[in-house]
Design a protein around this motif. Structure first.
Motif, PDB file in Angstrom:
ATOM      1  N   ARG A  77      -4.040   2.536  16.719  1.00  0.00           N
ATOM      2  CA  ARG A  77      -4.878   3.717  16.886  1.00  0.00           C
ATOM      3  C   ARG A  77      -4.100   4.849  17.548  1.00  0.00           C
ATOM      4  O   ARG A  77      -3.250   4.639  18.397  1.00  0.00           O
ATOM      5  CB  ARG A  77      -6.105   3.372  17.726  1.00  0.00           C
ATOM      6  CG  ARG A  77      -7.047   2.393  17.026  1.00  0.00           C
ATOM      7  CD  ARG A  77      -8.174   1.943  17.910  1.00  0.00           C
ATOM      8  NE  ARG A  77      -9.025   0.967  17.227  1.00  0.00           N
ATOM      9  CZ  ARG A  77      -9.794   0.093  17.855  1.00  0.00           C
ATOM     10  NH1 ARG A  77      -9.836   0.070  19.163  1.00  0.00           N
ATOM     11  NH2 ARG A  77     -10.534  -0.761  17.147  1.00  0.00           N
ATOM     12  N   GLY A  78      -4.394   6.051  17.127  1.00  0.00           N
ATOM     13  CA  GLY A  78      -3.796   7.236  17.739  1.00  0.00           C
ATOM     14  C   GLY A  78      -2.323   7.416  17.446  1.00  0.00           C
ATOM     15  O   GLY A  78      -1.609   8.060  18.222  1.00  0.00           O
ATOM     16  N   LEU A  79      -1.854   6.898  16.319  1.00  0.00           N
ATOM     17  CA  LEU A  79      -0.440   7.034  15.993  1.00  0.00           C
ATOM     18  C   LEU A  79      -0.121   8.452  15.531  1.00  0.00           C
ATOM     19  O   LEU A  79      -0.871   9.054  14.772  1.00  0.00           O
ATOM     20  CB  LEU A  79      -0.049   6.054  14.887  1.00  0.00           C
ATOM     21  CG  LEU A  79      -0.230   4.559  15.173  1.00  0.00           C
ATOM     22  CD1 LEU A  79       0.278   3.747  13.985  1.00  0.00           C
ATOM     23  CD2 LEU A  79       0.472   4.143  16.451  1.00  0.00           C
ATOM     24  N   THR A  80       1.007   8.967  15.980  1.00  0.00           N
ATOM     25  CA  THR A  80       1.464  10.270  15.512  1.00  0.00           C
ATOM     26  C   THR A  80       2.169  10.111  14.158  1.00  0.00           C
ATOM     27  O   THR A  80       2.484   8.994  13.731  1.00  0.00           O
ATOM     28  CB  THR A  80       2.456  10.885  16.508  1.00  0.00           C
ATOM     29  OG1 THR A  80       3.635  10.052  16.561  1.00  0.00           O
ATOM     30  CG2 THR A  80       1.843  10.974  17.909  1.00  0.00           C
ATOM     31  N   LYS A  81       2.424  11.220  13.496  1.00  0.00           N
ATOM     32  CA  LYS A  81       3.166  11.166  12.238  1.00  0.00           C
ATOM     33  C   LYS A  81       4.542  10.557  12.446  1.00  0.00           C
ATOM     34  O   LYS A  81       5.039   9.800  11.592  1.00  0.00           O
ATOM     35  CB  LYS A  81       3.285  12.566  11.641  1.00  0.00           C
ATOM     36  CG  LYS A  81       1.989  13.135  11.098  1.00  0.00           C
ATOM     37  CD  LYS A  81       2.218  14.487  10.448  1.00  0.00           C
ATOM     38  CE  LYS A  81       0.911  15.040   9.867  1.00  0.00           C
ATOM     39  NZ  LYS A  81       1.108  16.376   9.237  1.00  0.00           N
ATOM     40  N   ALA A  82       5.157  10.875  13.577  1.00  0.00           N
ATOM     41  CA  ALA A  82       6.490  10.326  13.859  1.00  0.00           C
ATOM     42  C   ALA A  82       6.439   8.813  14.024  1.00  0.00           C
ATOM     43  O   ALA A  82       7.331   8.092  13.568  1.00  0.00           O
ATOM     44  CB  ALA A  82       7.063  10.982  15.113  1.00  0.00           C
ATOM     45  N   MET A  83       5.393   8.310  14.682  1.00  0.00           N
ATOM     46  CA  MET A  83       5.245   6.865  14.853  1.00  0.00           C
ATOM     47  C   MET A  83       5.034   6.168  13.525  1.00  0.00           C
ATOM     48  O   MET A  83       5.595   5.098  13.266  1.00  0.00           O
ATOM     49  CB  MET A  83       4.064   6.570  15.792  1.00  0.00           C
ATOM     50  CG  MET A  83       4.276   6.946  17.223  1.00  0.00           C
ATOM     51  SD  MET A  83       2.753   6.683  18.187  1.00  0.00           S
ATOM     52  CE  MET A  83       3.342   7.145  19.823  1.00  0.00           C
ATOM     53  N   ARG A  84       4.231   6.766  12.656  1.00  0.00           N
ATOM     54  CA  ARG A  84       3.997   6.175  11.336  1.00  0.00           C
ATOM     55  C   ARG A  84       5.280   6.200  10.500  1.00  0.00           C
ATOM     56  O   ARG A  84       5.601   5.233   9.801  1.00  0.00           O
ATOM     57  CB  ARG A  84       2.865   6.925  10.617  1.00  0.00           C
ATOM     58  CG  ARG A  84       1.528   6.849  11.329  1.00  0.00           C
ATOM     59  CD  ARG A  84       0.456   7.645  10.604  1.00  0.00           C
ATOM     60  NE  ARG A  84       0.092   7.006   9.346  1.00  0.00           N
ATOM     61  CZ  ARG A  84      -0.858   6.084   9.222  1.00  0.00           C
ATOM     62  NH1 ARG A  84      -1.560   5.704  10.277  1.00  0.00           N
ATOM     63  NH2 ARG A  84      -1.137   5.552   8.051  1.00  0.00           N
ATOM     64  N   ARG A  85       6.016   7.304  10.597  1.00  0.00           N
ATOM     65  CA  ARG A  85       7.264   7.414   9.860  1.00  0.00           C
ATOM     66  C   ARG A  85       8.282   6.392  10.360  1.00  0.00           C
ATOM     67  O   ARG A  85       9.024   5.786   9.577  1.00  0.00           O
ATOM     68  CB  ARG A  85       7.823   8.831   9.981  1.00  0.00           C
ATOM     69  CG  ARG A  85       9.064   9.085   9.142  1.00  0.00           C
ATOM     70  CD  ARG A  85       9.343  10.568   9.033  1.00  0.00           C
ATOM     71  NE  ARG A  85       9.478  11.200  10.336  1.00  0.00           N
ATOM     72  CZ  ARG A  85       8.604  12.070  10.830  1.00  0.00           C
ATOM     73  NH1 ARG A  85       7.517  12.390  10.145  1.00  0.00           N
ATOM     74  NH2 ARG A  85       8.799  12.612  12.016  1.00  0.00           N
ATOM     75  N   GLN A  86       8.288   6.161  11.671  1.00  0.00           N
ATOM     76  CA  GLN A  86       9.191   5.179  12.259  1.00  0.00           C
ATOM     77  C   GLN A  86       8.910   3.777  11.717  1.00  0.00           C
ATOM     78  O   GLN A  86       9.832   3.025  11.373  1.00  0.00           O
ATOM     79  CB  GLN A  86       9.030   5.191  13.783  1.00  0.00           C
ATOM     80  CG  GLN A  86       9.902   4.200  14.526  1.00  0.00           C
ATOM     81  CD  GLN A  86       9.545   4.143  15.993  1.00  0.00           C
ATOM     82  OE1 GLN A  86       8.389   3.912  16.345  1.00  0.00           O
ATOM     83  NE2 GLN A  86      10.517   4.369  16.853  1.00  0.00           N
ATOM     84  N   ARG A 108       0.840  -1.191   0.000  1.00  0.00           N
ATOM     85  CA  ARG A 108       0.000   0.000   0.000  1.00  0.00           C
ATOM     86  C   ARG A 108       0.878   1.244   0.000  1.00  0.00           C
ATOM     87  O   ARG A 108       1.949   1.265   0.612  1.00  0.00           O
ATOM     88  CB  ARG A 108      -0.913   0.046   1.242  1.00  0.00           C
ATOM     89  CG  ARG A 108      -2.012  -1.003   1.246  1.00  0.00           C
ATOM     90  CD  ARG A 108      -3.061  -0.719   0.203  1.00  0.00           C
ATOM     91  NE  ARG A 108      -4.144  -1.697   0.209  1.00  0.00           N
ATOM     92  CZ  ARG A 108      -4.168  -2.822  -0.482  1.00  0.00           C
ATOM     93  NH1 ARG A 108      -3.131  -3.135  -1.254  1.00  0.00           N
ATOM     94  NH2 ARG A 108      -5.188  -3.638  -0.425  1.00  0.00           N
ATOM     95  N   GLN A 109       0.415   2.284  -0.675  1.00  0.00           N
ATOM     96  CA  GLN A 109       1.075   3.576  -0.569  1.00  0.00           C
ATOM     97  C   GLN A 109       0.963   4.050   0.878  1.00  0.00           C
ATOM     98  O   GLN A 109      -0.006   3.735   1.584  1.00  0.00           O
ATOM     99  CB  GLN A 109       0.423   4.593  -1.500  1.00  0.00           C
ATOM    100  CG  GLN A 109       0.512   4.248  -2.980  1.00  0.00           C
ATOM    101  CD  GLN A 109       1.857   4.585  -3.594  1.00  0.00           C
ATOM    102  OE1 GLN A 109       2.746   5.134  -2.938  1.00  0.00           O
ATOM    103  NE2 GLN A 109       2.010   4.259  -4.873  1.00  0.00           N
ATOM    104  N   LEU A 110       1.930   4.817   1.339  1.00  0.00           N
ATOM    105  CA  LEU A 110       1.952   5.226   2.736  1.00  0.00           C
ATOM    106  C   LEU A 110       0.792   6.138   3.115  1.00  0.00           C
ATOM    107  O   LEU A 110       0.440   6.233   4.296  1.00  0.00           O
ATOM    108  CB  LEU A 110       3.284   5.907   3.057  1.00  0.00           C
ATOM    109  CG  LEU A 110       4.517   4.994   2.993  1.00  0.00           C
ATOM    110  CD1 LEU A 110       5.782   5.789   3.276  1.00  0.00           C
ATOM    111  CD2 LEU A 110       4.381   3.832   3.974  1.00  0.00           C
ATOM    112  N   ASP A 111       0.188   6.801   2.144  1.00  0.00           N
ATOM    113  CA  ASP A 111      -0.960   7.668   2.449  1.00  0.00           C
ATOM    114  C   ASP A 111      -2.291   6.942   2.299  1.00  0.00           C
ATOM    115  O   ASP A 111      -3.357   7.540   2.466  1.00  0.00           O
ATOM    116  CB  ASP A 111      -0.942   8.923   1.588  1.00  0.00           C
ATOM    117  CG  ASP A 111      -0.991   8.628   0.092  1.00  0.00           C
ATOM    118  OD1 ASP A 111      -0.970   7.433  -0.287  1.00  0.00           O
ATOM    119  OD2 ASP A 111      -1.046   9.587  -0.708  1.00  0.00           O
ATOM    120  N   ASP A 112      -2.253   5.649   1.995  1.00  0.00           N
ATOM    121  CA  ASP A 112      -3.484   4.858   1.908  1.00  0.00           C
ATOM    122  C   ASP A 112      -4.013   4.615   3.320  1.00  0.00           C
ATOM    123  O   ASP A 112      -3.246   4.292   4.232  1.00  0.00           O
ATOM    124  CB  ASP A 112      -3.173   3.517   1.229  1.00  0.00           C
ATOM    125  CG  ASP A 112      -4.434   2.731   0.878  1.00  0.00           C
ATOM    126  OD1 ASP A 112      -5.182   2.379   1.815  1.00  0.00           O
ATOM    127  OD2 ASP A 112      -4.651   2.441  -0.309  1.00  0.00           O
TER     128      ASP A 112
END
Length: 292
Positions: A141-150, A120-124
């Motif tokens: 649930r409740g992930l920050t942008k930093a957590m998703r980037r990690q 999946r694309q990361l923005d999906d």
């Protein structure tokens, strides 16, 4: 007809260590690696039969149900973590057997699609699913942008960079590689009993899909789906769109029904069935020169 030879191994992938683990030189810093994937965790990518001599690549986006220790169990019990929501059951087994039979390289993801989906694309919205097949995933649930980037840096990009490096090295040697993505699907979805034993997915590029379909349909006992049970024309799959259509390389996706490959005997039987068909396709020089 003989297979198309691969370039020497040394040119295949900068940033990939001998054991198939992506090194910091590939763009992922040691800090980001240590923050999620620890020394006792499995590597984020596996390169199987890396010295394969045929210029074709098998990829397996959902090969593993593993979760980095730092993420715990994502709030799921042990049974839920082994369901299809976590990985494509049987797909990795068939992939490795096919790679050995055809002498091709295979690149397999190291972590569960519940951690991050490598197709999946990361923005999906389903890249890191908060719910899958009606099962909530509390740890997503409740992930920050930093957590998703990690998660992307630790588990997504190492796999994608390995695939990109293999394709680039093969093209640099003057050879147009073929890429086949290996997946599996559940026998029942939303109460619907899926009749297909296997499905072939493609978007605009039918160079691999069409001969695959024609060969499989010669076996009268098989129910073969064309863009079933999913539709490759929807453009959601990362592999098909990025490693296939954006590069112009021949690409197709194979979906096998899980109840047919969830044992080693079943996986071996399907590897035996697919190997001669894919072998003929991989040896077709005209296919490599053609355009979608």
């Amino acid at each position: 007809m003989g297979s198309i030879a691969r370039p020497p191994r040394a040119s295949v992938a900068a940033g990939v260590a001998a054991d198939g683990v992506i090194c910091p030189s590939s763009g992922m810093t040691t800090e980001s690696l240590d923050s999620l994937v620890g020394p006792s965790d499995p590597p984020p990518v596996e390169i199987f039969n890396r010295d394969g001599r045929t210029a074709a690549l098998l990829i397996c986006d959902h090969a593993s149900a593993a979760i980095p220790r730092a993420l715990g169990d994502l709030g799921l019990d042990a049974g839920q973590r082994r369901l299809h929501i976590a990985w494509d059951i049987g797909a990795a087994d068939v992939t490795r057997r096919l790679a050995a039979r055809l002498d091709v390289a295979a690149i397999l993801s190291g972590y569960s699609r519940l951690v991050i989906d490598c197709n999946r694309q990361l923005d999906d919205p389903t890249s890191i699913p908060q719910e899958s097949d009606g099962i909530g995933v509390p740890g997503n649930r409740g992930l920050t942008k930093a957590m998703r980037r990690q998660r992307a840096e630790s588990c997504f990009w190492p796999y994608q960079r390995a695939v990109e490096a293999w394709i680039e090295a093969t093209r640099a040697a003057g050879i147009a590689p073929i890429v086949v993505s290996m997946h599996s699907f559940t026998p029942v979805m939303n109460g619907f009993e899926r009749p297909w034993h296997i499905g072939i997915l493609a978007n605009r590029d039918r160079r691999i899909a069409q001969p695959l379909l024609e060969a499989l349909r010669r076996e009268a006992t098989l129910c073969v789906g064309d863009n079933e049970p999913y539709d490759g024309r929807q453009g959601r799959g990362y592999g098909m769109m990025v490693h296939g259509e954006e590069t112009g390389m021949p690409f197709a996706l194979i979906e096998m029904r899980q109840d047919l490959i969830d044992t080693h005997h079943g996986a071996e039987a399907w590897a035996d069935r697919l190997a001669p068909i894919l072998g003929r396709i991989f040896a077709d020089r005209g296919l490599r020169r053609s355009t979608p």
